[in-house]
Enzyme design. Structure first.
Site, PDB file in Angstrom:
ATOM      1  N   THR A  18     -12.585  16.411   3.380  1.00 46.18           N
ATOM      2  CA  THR A  18     -12.114  16.063   4.721  1.00 46.18           C
ATOM      3  C   THR A  18     -10.603  15.855   4.781  1.00 46.18           C
ATOM      4  O   THR A  18      -9.972  16.106   5.801  1.00 46.18           O
ATOM      5  CB  THR A  18     -12.852  14.790   5.196  1.00 46.18           C
ATOM      6  OG1 THR A  18     -14.228  15.122   5.339  1.00 46.18           O
ATOM      7  CG2 THR A  18     -12.341  14.295   6.524  1.00 46.18           C
ATOM      8  N   SER A  57     -17.031  18.868  -0.737  1.00 40.88           N
ATOM      9  CA  SER A  57     -17.399  18.408  -2.085  1.00 40.88           C
ATOM     10  C   SER A  57     -18.898  18.504  -2.348  1.00 40.88           C
ATOM     11  O   SER A  57     -19.322  18.425  -3.495  1.00 40.88           O
ATOM     12  CB  SER A  57     -16.890  16.995  -2.354  1.00 40.88           C
ATOM     13  OG  SER A  57     -17.633  16.028  -1.669  1.00 40.88           O
ATOM     14  N   SER A  58     -19.694  18.714  -1.303  1.00 38.26           N
ATOM     15  CA  SER A  58     -21.130  18.963  -1.532  1.00 38.26           C
ATOM     16  C   SER A  58     -21.351  20.288  -2.255  1.00 38.26           C
ATOM     17  O   SER A  58     -22.416  20.528  -2.819  1.00 38.26           O
ATOM     18  CB  SER A  58     -21.874  18.987  -0.183  1.00 38.26           C
ATOM     19  OG  SER A  58     -21.314  19.979   0.656  1.00 38.26           O
ATOM     20  N   THR A  89     -15.303  13.202  -0.034  1.00 34.84           N
ATOM     21  CA  THR A  89     -15.910  11.907  -0.363  1.00 34.84           C
ATOM     22  C   THR A  89     -17.397  12.013  -0.709  1.00 34.84           C
ATOM     23  O   THR A  89     -17.941  11.125  -1.349  1.00 34.84           O
ATOM     24  CB  THR A  89     -15.753  10.911   0.807  1.00 34.84           C
ATOM     25  OG1 THR A  89     -16.401  11.439   1.963  1.00 34.84           O
ATOM     26  CG2 THR A  89     -14.291  10.635   1.090  1.00 34.84           C
ATOM     27  N   ASP A  90     -18.057  13.113  -0.278  1.00 33.10           N
ATOM     28  CA  ASP A  90     -19.514  13.175  -0.453  1.00 33.10           C
ATOM     29  C   ASP A  90     -19.941  13.066  -1.919  1.00 33.10           C
ATOM     30  O   ASP A  90     -20.958  12.443  -2.222  1.00 33.10           O
ATOM     31  CB  ASP A  90     -20.072  14.487   0.122  1.00 33.10           C
ATOM     32  CG  ASP A  90     -20.049  14.518   1.646  1.00 33.10           C
ATOM     33  OD1 ASP A  90     -19.715  13.486   2.262  1.00 33.10           O
ATOM     34  OD2 ASP A  90     -20.368  15.584   2.213  1.00 33.10           O
TER      35      ASP A  90
END
Ligand code: ASP
Length: 309
Positions: A18, A57-58, A89-90
């Site tokens: 993000t 980041s997933s 952040t995921d």
């Protein structure tokens, strides 16, 4: 007078997330910003940028943890005093713990990201990045290894987890202090040699189908996201017993955020008697990373989870 004090050189490794997104016409945020875009507003000239990845980041895999670790190591080998990794952040809790377990250097490696898209009217990314750069350049944190700088706080990787999707703090975890600066270095491991480890959820009525399928797919370790203090139904207990007998490591965690596994009820005791290793505190996502690293290092799973789990 000539000032001989060399400024700290910090390298920023951009991976997406993000902190680097802008919002398309469809209202969906996707990473579009490069590392140079990210540092445009920072008032320091002793920064270098590596555009390593540009993904949500997933989408990261263990091979990407290796790529991020190698990029940080090369930056340090070529003279950086600290490294900042701009990351979604995921799955930051996974990358941060993998790096903490595998990076033994003194130069700080600091992960950061953002909760608000880079094109939001009031984005948090620039402040987070500024804080992370200052931390990475701070000689006081030399020797503390991998850290997470986010929302005005500095967190240790071990035990941190994303706990909000809007709140700018983003994560729950232990804030850094001199007393809590324990390093969790296992060795310079490559995720490429780590065995497959999966996460299986237990729930009312769950059976061993998912457990069996993961083992059939090659899992050498499974984290059981059990209920409550580490409980699951009889079919799951039977599956755990079968697979532990065959040498698969089952780590017993819980779906309860902030929950502690204690095997203090009948089903939890049965899981431990079946061979499961208790994960006292870590969330399943980090229990998986610790299990992967422990198996890759050939270290004792019981010891690792007793110390760090
Ligand atoms: N989906 C984003 C990511 O992890 C979320 C974020 O960065 O906050 O890449």
């Amino acid at each position: 007078m000539v000032n001989n004090r060399r400024m700290s050189r910090v390298v920023i490794i951009a991976t997406g997330g993000t902190i680097a997104t802008s919002t398309g016409d469809d209202g969906v945020a996707r990473p579009t910003r490069t590392g140079s875009d990210l540092i445009a507003g920072l008032e320091t000239d002793d920064l270098d940028v590596v555009d390593l990845l540009s993904v949500d980041s997933s989408e990261l895999t263990p091979a990407d943890w290796d790529a991020i670790g190698s990029a940080a190591a090369s930056a340090i080998e070529s003279g950086a005093d600290g490294v900042v990794i701009a990351h979604g952040t995921d799955t930051m809790e996974e990358t941060a713990l993998w790096l903490a377990l595998t990076y033994g250097g003194d130069e700080p490696v600091v992960l950061t990201g953002a909760m608000r898209s880079a094109d939001a009217p009031d984005p948090d990314g620039p402040r987070n990045l500024r804080d992370a750069v200052a931390l990475a350049a701070n000689p006081a944190v030399r020797g503390k290894g991998v850290l997470v700088s986010f929302g005005g706080r500095v967190l240790q990787p071990l035990g941190m987890h994303k706990s909000a999707s809007r709140d700018l703090h983003g994560f729950t975890g232990t804030e850094l202090s001199a007393a809590s600066a324990e390093r969790v270095f296992l060795g310079p491991l490559s995720a490429a040699v780590a065995p497959r480890v999966d996460i299986v959820a237990a729930y009312a009525g769950s059976d061993a189908v998912a457990l069996d399928a993961f083992v059939a797919a090659g899992a050498r370790g499974v984290v059981l996201e059990a209920v409550g203090a580490g409980n699951a139904g009889a079919a799951v207990v039977d599956g755990v017993r079968r697979h532990c007998r065959d040498g698969v490591v089952v780590a017993l965690s819980t779906r309860v955020p902030g929950g502690h596994v204690r095997a203090s009820y009948g089903p939890g005791r049965a899981l431990v008697d079946a061979g499961a290793v208790v994960v006292p505190r870590l969330r399943p996502s980090q229990a998986r990373v610790l299990l992967m690293a422990t198996l890759a290092a050939g270290a004792s799973v019981g010891d690792a989870f007793e110390k760090w789990g």
